[in-house]
Scaffold this active site. Structure first.
Site, mmCIF file in Angstrom:
data_model
loop_
_atom_site.group_PDB
_atom_site.id
_atom_site.type_symbol
_atom_site.label_atom_id
_atom_site.label_comp_id
_atom_site.label_asym_id
_atom_site.label_seq_id
_atom_site.Cartn_x
_atom_site.Cartn_y
_atom_site.Cartn_z
ATOM 1 N N PHE A 130 25.816 47.044 30.685
ATOM 2 C CA PHE A 130 27.216 47.113 30.272
ATOM 3 C C PHE A 130 27.373 46.386 28.936
ATOM 4 O O PHE A 130 26.861 45.279 28.768
ATOM 5 C CB PHE A 130 28.132 46.493 31.333
ATOM 6 C CG PHE A 130 29.578 46.794 31.078
ATOM 7 C CD1 PHE A 130 30.077 48.064 31.317
ATOM 8 C CD2 PHE A 130 30.428 45.829 30.577
ATOM 9 C CE1 PHE A 130 31.413 48.359 31.062
ATOM 10 C CE2 PHE A 130 31.760 46.114 30.320
ATOM 11 C CZ PHE A 130 32.253 47.391 30.568
ATOM 12 N N ASP A 202 24.234 40.796 37.061
ATOM 13 C CA ASP A 202 25.641 41.208 37.002
ATOM 14 C C ASP A 202 25.900 42.097 38.217
ATOM 15 O O ASP A 202 25.283 43.156 38.369
ATOM 16 C CB ASP A 202 25.900 41.968 35.700
ATOM 17 C CG ASP A 202 27.365 42.365 35.515
ATOM 18 O OD1 ASP A 202 28.098 42.470 36.526
ATOM 19 O OD2 ASP A 202 27.778 42.603 34.371
ATOM 20 N N TYR A 227 37.919 43.164 40.373
ATOM 21 C CA TYR A 227 38.950 44.209 40.251
ATOM 22 C C TYR A 227 38.427 45.625 40.494
ATOM 23 O O TYR A 227 39.203 46.577 40.456
ATOM 24 C CB TYR A 227 39.653 44.139 38.891
ATOM 25 C CG TYR A 227 38.770 44.184 37.674
ATOM 26 C CD1 TYR A 227 38.210 45.367 37.215
ATOM 27 C CD2 TYR A 227 38.518 43.027 36.952
ATOM 28 C CE1 TYR A 227 37.424 45.407 36.087
ATOM 29 C CE2 TYR A 227 37.725 43.040 35.820
ATOM 30 C CZ TYR A 227 37.172 44.243 35.393
ATOM 31 O OH TYR A 227 36.384 44.267 34.268
ATOM 32 N N LYS A 228 37.139 45.767 40.777
ATOM 33 C CA LYS A 228 36.598 47.086 41.092
ATOM 34 C C LYS A 228 36.618 47.282 42.614
ATOM 35 O O LYS A 228 37.680 47.445 43.200
ATOM 36 C CB LYS A 228 35.201 47.231 40.495
ATOM 37 C CG LYS A 228 35.177 47.247 38.966
ATOM 38 C CD LYS A 228 33.773 47.440 38.435
ATOM 39 C CE LYS A 228 33.733 47.642 36.933
ATOM 40 N NZ LYS A 228 34.148 46.451 36.155
ATOM 41 N N ARG A 376 32.304 60.118 35.507
ATOM 42 C CA ARG A 376 31.958 59.192 36.603
ATOM 43 C C ARG A 376 32.946 59.344 37.752
ATOM 44 O O ARG A 376 34.155 59.468 37.540
ATOM 45 C CB ARG A 376 32.019 57.736 36.135
ATOM 46 C CG ARG A 376 31.049 57.321 35.107
ATOM 47 C CD ARG A 376 30.978 55.792 35.011
ATOM 48 N NE ARG A 376 32.303 55.149 35.010
ATOM 49 C CZ ARG A 376 32.496 53.831 35.081
ATOM 50 N NH1 ARG A 376 31.471 53.017 35.189
ATOM 51 N NH2 ARG A 376 33.716 53.318 35.061
#
Length: 417
Positions: A130, A202, A227-228, A376
């Site tokens: 990322f 991560d 938050y995912k 995605r």
């Protein structure tokens, strides 16, 4: 698998997790397949935020740091999150952002290595990691100077050759944000340790999505967001974990007062607290922290084993349906088929991937887009249903067959894709 809509309805009827969906506020007419970017809102979150604002802040005022337990929130939430990532009690705190926490642990890891072997000054990572992870590593290397650098590999297969006598840290994302490929955490950690390197993991696309066991894997440092898949709300605070053996070796560079041994002693000299609390920095965002607990409350009602089993069934079904019903179109699967290498998302490449995603969103199927040309789709087993998988693919097929995505308005880029 008999992939008919009726079969999907039956899977939903027999789904042992089906009751958890009712605990989320999902808008009518929307199939939400973007929980890998922003999780849906737990129904309890709005009331909890209102309670913090109206009662705890409005009535309790500053007293609520004590009376409402605000001061202890980062540690308390960390203890609730810890079982989801294979961490122990008092080993996790929820605080700051993923990027800030990465800076903290990466700097701490480099300090450990500086003491062990000053010649180790290379951070190894994937070019497809990322971007914020790479930017933080590059920025830290530039700040430190003295020969520190970042070495990037193009694929997981190249990691072995890239980790050598000059490697200080192997910094990887457990589940790739773009492809959904899941790495072998235990195997790569063992490889790094055998070469004298430390690991930073991560877990942004892993926590709450796939089973993780940091302790069993022998990991050194880990960070991730809430938050995912953890459904903490937009921009909700991240988390940080450090292996107990390394935790007290050095204090982290963002030595703010919240990580002080006695913050209200107001000493002019920094003395880090013991344990994971030293990875706190400044005053905490209480309203955002409070909403994180609403998502964790739902996880407490199930297990990662059950969630993983459903996740694999959902993603298996989506892949099979897309390949069967959209076979005439140039969709290329970029997510691994093997269960051991797949996270909880499915990504397909398409020559007009951005426009395709935009057209799907207009039709109520919300996924997202990542360069280059990747659509995605995230599957959150807490609330995604098998019937939604069928319906999403039918809408995808119609958008492709009709060519609706070719409309010029779908090519107009938005700020967030």
């Amino acid at each position: 698998m008999n992939l008919t809509r009726e079969y999907c309805v039956a899977l939903d009827r027999d789904d042992p997790l089906r009751g958890l969906r009712e605990q989320f506020a999902l808008p009518a007419g929307v199939i939400y397949l973007d929980g890998n970017s922003l999780g849906a809102r737990p129904r309890a979150a709005a009331a909890r935020a209102a309670e913090v604002v109206s009662a705890e802040w409005g009535e309790g005022l500053i007293r609520s740091w004590n009376s409402a337990g605000w001061f202890d929130l980062p540690r308390r939430l960390g203890n609730r999150l810890a079982p989801l990532i294979g961490a122990g009690h008092d080993e996790v705190v929820v605080t700051d952002t993923t990027s800030i926490n990465l800076f903290k642990v990466l700097a701490a890891a480099l300090r450990v290595q500086q003491q062990r072997d000053p010649a180790r000054r290379v951070i190894v990572s994937e070019a497809s990691n990322f971007p914020t992870d790479l930017y933080i590593a590059q920025g830290l290397a530039d700040l430190l100077q003295q020969g520190y650098s970042v070495r990037l590999v193009d694929s997981p297969e190249e990691i072995d050759a890239a980790v050598g006598a000059d490697t200080a840290v192997l910094m990887l994302t457990h589940v790739n944000y773009k492809t959904g490929e899941m790495l072998d955490m235990a195997g790569l950690t063992e490889l790094a340790h055998a070469r004298g390197a430390l690991t930073v993991w991560d877990l942004a696309h892993s926590a709450g999505a796939v089973p993780v066991n940091l302790t069993a894997a022998g990991a050194d440092y880990a960070i991730g967001c809430t938050y995912k898949y953890l459904n903490g709300g937009p921009g909700s605070p991240a988390f940080v974990w450090v292996a107990p053996a390394l935790r007290d070796a050095f204090w982290q560079p963002l030595s703010g007062w919240w990580g002080h041994q006695a913050p209200f002693a107001m000493s002019p000299q920094y003395r880090p607290t013991e344990g994971i609390g030293r990875f706190l920095c400044g005053t905490q965002p209480v309203t955002s922290l409070a909403m994180v607990e609403c998502g964790l409350d739902i996880f407490a009602q199930t297990s990662m084993t059950a969630l993983r089993a459903k996740s694999l069934k959902l993603t298996d079904a989506f892949i099979a349906l897309v390949e069967a019903r959209c076979a005439e179109h140039p969709l290329t699967l970029v997510t691994p088929r093997e269960h051991a290498r797949r996270g909880s998302q499915v990504s397909f490449a398409h020559p007009d991937g951005y426009a395709l995603v935009a057209a799907l969103i207009e039709r109520g199927v919300i996924g997202d887009y990542r360069e280059p040309g990747i659509a995605r789709f995230g599957f959150t087993p807490l609330y995604t249903s098998f019937t939604e998988v069928w319906d999403a693919v039918e809408i995808l097929r119609d958008v492709l067959d009709s060519g609706a995505y070719r409309d010029a308005r779908f090519a107009v880029r938005t700020a967030v894709t």
